[in-house]
Design an enzyme around this catalytic site. Structure first.
Site, short mmCIF file in Angstrom:
data_model
loop_
_atom_site.label_atom_id
_atom_site.label_comp_id
_atom_site.label_asym_id
_atom_site.label_seq_id
_atom_site.Cartn_x
_atom_site.Cartn_y
_atom_site.Cartn_z
N ASP A 87 -9.22 -9.28 -3.73
CA ASP A 87 -8.33 -10.44 -3.64
C ASP A 87 -8.65 -11.34 -2.46
O ASP A 87 -9.46 -11.00 -1.60
CB ASP A 87 -6.87 -9.95 -3.57
N ASN A 134 5.54 -1.89 -1.61
CA ASN A 134 6.31 -2.09 -2.85
C ASN A 134 5.53 -1.61 -4.08
O ASN A 134 5.91 -1.90 -5.21
CB ASN A 134 6.67 -3.58 -3.00
N HIS A 183 2.38 -2.41 -4.75
CA HIS A 183 1.34 -3.32 -5.26
C HIS A 183 -0.06 -2.74 -5.02
O HIS A 183 -0.28 -1.97 -4.09
CB HIS A 183 1.49 -4.74 -4.71
N GLU A 201 1.88 -7.70 -7.79
CA GLU A 201 3.21 -7.39 -7.27
C GLU A 201 4.09 -6.79 -8.38
O GLU A 201 3.78 -6.96 -9.56
CB GLU A 201 3.86 -8.68 -6.77
#
Ligand code: F6R
Length: 243
Positions: A67, A136, A138, A143
């Site tokens: 990313d 979280n 991810h 996400e």
């Protein structure tokens, strides 16, 4: 899923680097999927040490990073281009033409995402994908959401990720709001996956992602369906696992 428990961050990093090294020793022209973030820094340090000791040759690999933030130029010190050069590429003399990171300053993000997916396909796919794990759940910048995104795509970062990453920027407002990321489909297509996790702060999400239900609300949970996943973690990150 294979869980490898280590005592601490240093041991986690050595173990992960050894797994990557064995991949490259067995297949010198491997395509390595790489990650940024705090967790893999020690792994990259170990790879550099092995290269300098003459025990590992990375000159034949191609790399594809997960990313990149949208809007940060390649020389911005928080861009993932910069991170990879700083922590790995420049330290092992890797020919930059063999390295790939999504271009976050492309004028046409959709075209850039399509180019990136084609590039990975043309390289023959990722042999070993290194991943960190977000608090979280991810992976990459995929996400929590209602479905599992397939290919490389543009994402709006969640408040939780912006907060987590703001530690690296002067102020929270400087954290980019968007990123380009490989999709869950891209990640799941890798032949092997290596996840690195450390610290007590990851203990709850490690348990939820790898022992809980498979759901796009916890994107890493999909890894339970991948045939070849190794999770290397320190004792703290594994402290809530039931085994
Ligand atoms: C990095 C990435 C992220 C991180 C994750 C964990 O390229 O894609 O998914 O792996 O946010 O980050 P750290 O390691 O800083 O806890």
């Amino acid at each position: 899923m294979r869980f490898i428990r280590t005592n601490d961050y240093a041991a986690m990093s050595r173990k992960a680097a050894n797994i990557i090294a064995s991949q490259v020793i067995l297949k010198p022209d491997s395509v390595l999927g790489l990650a940024t973030g705090s967790t893999p820094i020690g792994t990259y340090d170990e790879l550099v040490r092995m290269v300098n000791a003459g025990d590992l040759d990375l000159s034949g690999v191609h790399t594809a990073n997960l990313d990149e933030y949208v809007g940060l130029t390649h020389d911005h010190d928080q861009s993932y281009h910069y991170f990879m050069n700083q922590h790995l590429f420049s330290r092992v003399g890797l020919d930059l033409s063999r390295t790939n990171v999504p271009d976050g300053v492309s004028a046409d993000p959709a075209a850039e995402c399509a180019r990136y997916d084609k590039l990975i396909k043309d390289l023959g796919g990722v042999d070993l994908q290194l991943l960190g794990l977000g608090h979280n759940g991810h992976i990459g910048f995929n996400e929590p959401q209602d479905d599992f995104p397939k290919g490389t795509h543009l994402v709006d970062l969640t408040e939780s990720t912006i907060n987590a990453n703001s530690r690296l920027f002067e102020k929270k407002e400087d954290v980019p709001r968007q990123a380009l990321t490989m999709g869950i489909g891209t990640i799941m297509a890798a032949r092997k996956i290596l996840v690195v996790v450390n610290g007590a702060g990851k203990a709850a999400i490690v348990k939820e992602a790898f022992c809980g239900p498979v759901t796009p609300k916890v994107p890493a949970s999909i890894l339970q369906f991948h045939p070849d996943v190794t999770i290397v973690g320190d004792a703290e990150a594994f402290s809530q696992l039931p085994f």
